[in-house]
Design an enzyme around this catalytic site. Sequence first.
Site, PDB file in Angstrom:
ATOM      1  N   LYS A   1       0.833  -1.216   0.000  1.00 29.49           N
ATOM      2  CA  LYS A   1       0.000   0.000   0.000  1.00 29.49           C
ATOM      3  C   LYS A   1       0.861   1.257   0.000  1.00 29.49           C
ATOM      4  CE  LYS A   1      -1.790   1.512   4.054  1.00 29.49           C
ATOM      5  NZ  LYS A   1      -1.448   2.928   4.319  1.00 29.49           N
ATOM      6  N   ASN A   2       1.864   1.286   0.857  1.00 27.58           N
ATOM      7  CA  ASN A   2       2.634   2.526   1.003  1.00 27.58           C
ATOM      8  C   ASN A   2       3.571   2.786  -0.173  1.00 27.58           C
ATOM      9  OD1 ASN A   2       1.317   2.923   3.362  1.00 27.58           O
ATOM     10  ND2 ASN A   2       3.054   2.505   4.716  1.00 27.58           N
TER      11      ASN A   2
ATOM     12  N   ARG B   1      -5.375  11.072   4.639  1.00 27.08           N
ATOM     13  CA  ARG B   1      -4.398  12.142   4.854  1.00 27.08           C
ATOM     14  C   ARG B   1      -3.177  12.021   3.958  1.00 27.08           C
ATOM     15  NH1 ARG B   1      -6.435  10.681   9.439  1.00 27.08           N
ATOM     16  NH2 ARG B   1      -8.133  12.094   9.864  1.00 27.08           N
TER      17      ARG B   1
ATOM     18  N   CYS C   1      -7.352  13.476  13.348  1.00 28.92           N
ATOM     19  CA  CYS C   1      -6.217  12.661  13.757  1.00 28.92           C
ATOM     20  C   CYS C   1      -6.664  11.275  14.173  1.00 28.92           C
ATOM     21  CB  CYS C   1      -5.480  13.366  14.882  1.00 28.92           C
ATOM     22  SG  CYS C   1      -5.314  12.501  16.400  1.00 28.92           S
TER      23      CYS C   1
ATOM     24  N   ARG D   1       0.209  14.110  13.101  1.00 27.72           N
ATOM     25  CA  ARG D   1       0.570  14.060  11.677  1.00 27.72           C
ATOM     26  C   ARG D   1       0.679  15.442  11.029  1.00 27.72           C
ATOM     27  NH1 ARG D   1      -1.668   8.509   9.030  1.00 27.72           N
ATOM     28  NH2 ARG D   1       0.463   8.234   8.416  1.00 27.72           N
TER      29      ARG D   1
ATOM     30  N   ASP E   1       4.282   0.565  12.132  1.00 28.92           N
ATOM     31  CA  ASP E   1       3.078  -0.076  11.589  1.00 28.92           C
ATOM     32  C   ASP E   1       2.897  -1.514  12.077  1.00 28.92           C
ATOM     33  OD1 ASP E   1       2.429   2.189  10.236  1.00 28.92           O
ATOM     34  OD2 ASP E   1       2.986   1.477   8.249  1.00 28.92           O
TER      35      ASP E   1
ATOM     36  N   ARG F   1      -8.433  -0.755   4.743  1.00 27.55           N
ATOM     37  CA  ARG F   1      -7.546   0.275   4.185  1.00 27.55           C
ATOM     38  C   ARG F   1      -6.198  -0.322   3.770  1.00 27.55           C
ATOM     39  NH1 ARG F   1      -7.518   5.849   7.372  1.00 27.55           N
ATOM     40  NH2 ARG F   1      -6.145   6.177   5.593  1.00 27.55           N
TER      41      ARG F   1
HETATM   42  C1  UD1 Z   1       4.190   6.796   6.346  1.00 26.97           C
HETATM   43  C2  UD1 Z   1       3.336   5.574   6.151  1.00 26.97           C
HETATM   44  C3  UD1 Z   1       2.782   5.066   7.478  1.00 26.97           C
HETATM   45  C4  UD1 Z   1       3.933   4.829   8.442  1.00 26.97           C
HETATM   46  C5  UD1 Z   1       4.812   6.070   8.551  1.00 26.97           C
HETATM   47  C6  UD1 Z   1       6.051   5.856   9.407  1.00 26.97           C
HETATM   48  C7  UD1 Z   1       2.403   5.947   3.939  1.00 26.97           C
HETATM   49  C8  UD1 Z   1       1.194   6.215   3.113  1.00 26.97           C
HETATM   50  N1  UD1 Z   1       2.220   5.909   5.270  1.00 26.97           N
HETATM   51  O1  UD1 Z   1       3.350   7.810   6.890  1.00 26.97           O
HETATM   52  O2  UD1 Z   1       2.094   3.840   7.242  1.00 26.97           O
HETATM   53  O3  UD1 Z   1       3.396   4.549   9.721  1.00 26.97           O
HETATM   54  O4  UD1 Z   1       5.257   6.472   7.240  1.00 26.97           O
HETATM   55  O5  UD1 Z   1       6.781   4.782   8.932  1.00 26.97           O
HETATM   56  O6  UD1 Z   1       3.482   5.693   3.426  1.00 26.97           O
HETATM   57  N2  UD1 Z   1       6.158  14.506  10.841  1.00 26.97           N
HETATM   58  C9  UD1 Z   1       6.249  15.832  11.178  1.00 26.97           C
HETATM   59  N3  UD1 Z   1       6.130  16.765  10.194  1.00 26.97           N
HETATM   60  C10 UD1 Z   1       5.923  16.418   8.892  1.00 26.97           C
HETATM   61  C11 UD1 Z   1       5.835  15.051   8.551  1.00 26.97           C
HETATM   62  C12 UD1 Z   1       5.953  14.108   9.552  1.00 26.97           C
HETATM   63  O7  UD1 Z   1       6.428  16.184  12.341  1.00 26.97           O
HETATM   64  O8  UD1 Z   1       5.835  17.327   8.038  1.00 26.97           O
HETATM   65  C13 UD1 Z   1       6.248  13.484  11.898  1.00 26.97           C
HETATM   66  C14 UD1 Z   1       4.935  12.714  12.067  1.00 26.97           C
HETATM   67  O9  UD1 Z   1       4.043  13.394  12.913  1.00 26.97           O
HETATM   68  C15 UD1 Z   1       5.417  11.421  12.680  1.00 26.97           C
HETATM   69  C16 UD1 Z   1       6.771  11.223  12.009  1.00 26.97           C
HETATM   70  O10 UD1 Z   1       7.173  12.501  11.504  1.00 26.97           O
HETATM   71  O11 UD1 Z   1       5.604  11.593  14.051  1.00 26.97           O
HETATM   72  C17 UD1 Z   1       6.759  10.194  10.899  1.00 26.97           C
HETATM   73  O12 UD1 Z   1       5.896  10.597   9.892  1.00 26.97           O
HETATM   74  P1  UD1 Z   1       6.117  10.222   8.350  1.00 26.97           P
HETATM   75  O13 UD1 Z   1       7.362   9.434   8.209  1.00 26.97           O
HETATM   76  O14 UD1 Z   1       5.974  11.472   7.559  1.00 26.97           O
HETATM   77  O15 UD1 Z   1       4.881   9.267   8.095  1.00 26.97           O
HETATM   78  P2  UD1 Z   1       3.844   9.320   6.910  1.00 26.97           P
HETATM   79  O16 UD1 Z   1       4.553   9.609   5.632  1.00 26.97           O
HETATM   80  O17 UD1 Z   1       2.662  10.131   7.292  1.00 26.97           O
END
Ligand code: UD1
Length: 418
Positions: A22-23, A92, A116, A121, A305, A397
Amino acid sequence: MGKLIINGGSRLEGEIKVQGAKNAVLPILAATVLNGEKNVITNCPHLSDVEKTIDVLESLGCTVCRQGNALIVDSSNASGHTIAEELMRQMRSSIIFLGAIIARFGKAVVSMPGGCEIGNRPIDLHLKALEQLGIHIEEEHGYIYCTADKLAGADIHLDFPSVGATENIMLASCMADGTTTITNAAREPEIIDLGAFLTHMGADVRGAGTDVIRIEGVKKLYGIEHEIIPDRIVAATYLAAGAATGGTVSLRGANAGHMEAMLSAFREMGCDIACEKSRLILAAPKKLKHLHTVRTLPYPGFPTDIQSPFMTLASIAGGTTVFVETIFENRYKHVEELTRMGADIKVDGRVAIVRGVDRLSGANVVAKDLRGGAALTLAALAADGTTEIENTCYIDRGYECIERELAALGADIKRTDI
Ligand code: UD1
């Protein structure tokens, strides 16, 4: 909303094929916007998140057609640059379209991803990085307005190796003027898959899978065919189903190289893992051993995850396991439900202490997020009696027809629509 009804206690045994990741699918579908041509993406799982991503593509004017596990995306007539609020709210991760839309059209409008589930996020890292590429960003009335006369390569250091932010930068920069260097980039296998997709399209992306990614902007990208990598989290979930039931589960098409941290945890719990050429096999002991501290980390660390499925295993293991969730602050929503099934778990902030119990007992429980729903499914398989899991929409999902896969392994599981 749909329910899963599971009669626990069956020892799972058999072989299934692992679905596409999925990711990896989501950012690759976003990347199809870039080339304005026809793309064939194979090994796309049937998931509600994939359907929602297709809705986003269609809302931008792309034509999408599914043939079995292949998605054919033609972005030649795409002209929209706005993602409507209801689509952003549904998923999201639609935020990863931002980089692709701005690169193709020079402008993009998306609503703030609100609400949330598993944590705050924020998207500050995405926006800061896009600004560094020369994009002007204004936030107003819950929408983000992005414009750029031209995108220019930049040196971007991420304060945290965010998966989504790394993907957005890769998408936005592959047709920018000059070189973009991302330091402290996310190293997840799904980033490697996106890098492979972009490179195959004609982009010049080096270092995907390491913490430094260099992207040299090119003028044109081309439509291609690409096969999505296997889903490492789904693979580990089905291995965990074997582990929870003292069974033996064989997976076809899994990539063990993407699963080191998880396979090491299975071994620590006493499971035998065999990696054959095209098979990954887990044979569980009668009683699982506890883990030492499990700390979720960016790849190649232990994935957030899979934290909740392993919490189910820890709940029925001998001894005590401590979990520290460092990625998302609200990822213990399954604990209350596991406790209803007899688990002994205490949570204090980001730490959960799990004391293994002799057995779990079936109960009526509610899935509150995707991986938490998977954790409850595993608990139900291991428990005495019947468990009804509400809110299967969360599980759908990320898991393609979970009841079909588990039934193929011998589980007594069925789905009802109400
Ligand atoms: C992706 C995955 C999700 C997985 C996560 C971490 C997808 C669609 N989803 O989510 O399944 O759990 O990686 O491996 O690929 N953060 C910030 N600011 C930002 C962006 C992120 O503070 O602008 C923080 C987030 O709140 C979180 C951490 O960074 O605490 C990790 O987030 P991120 O790696 O961005 O996860 P996603 O891309 O949302």
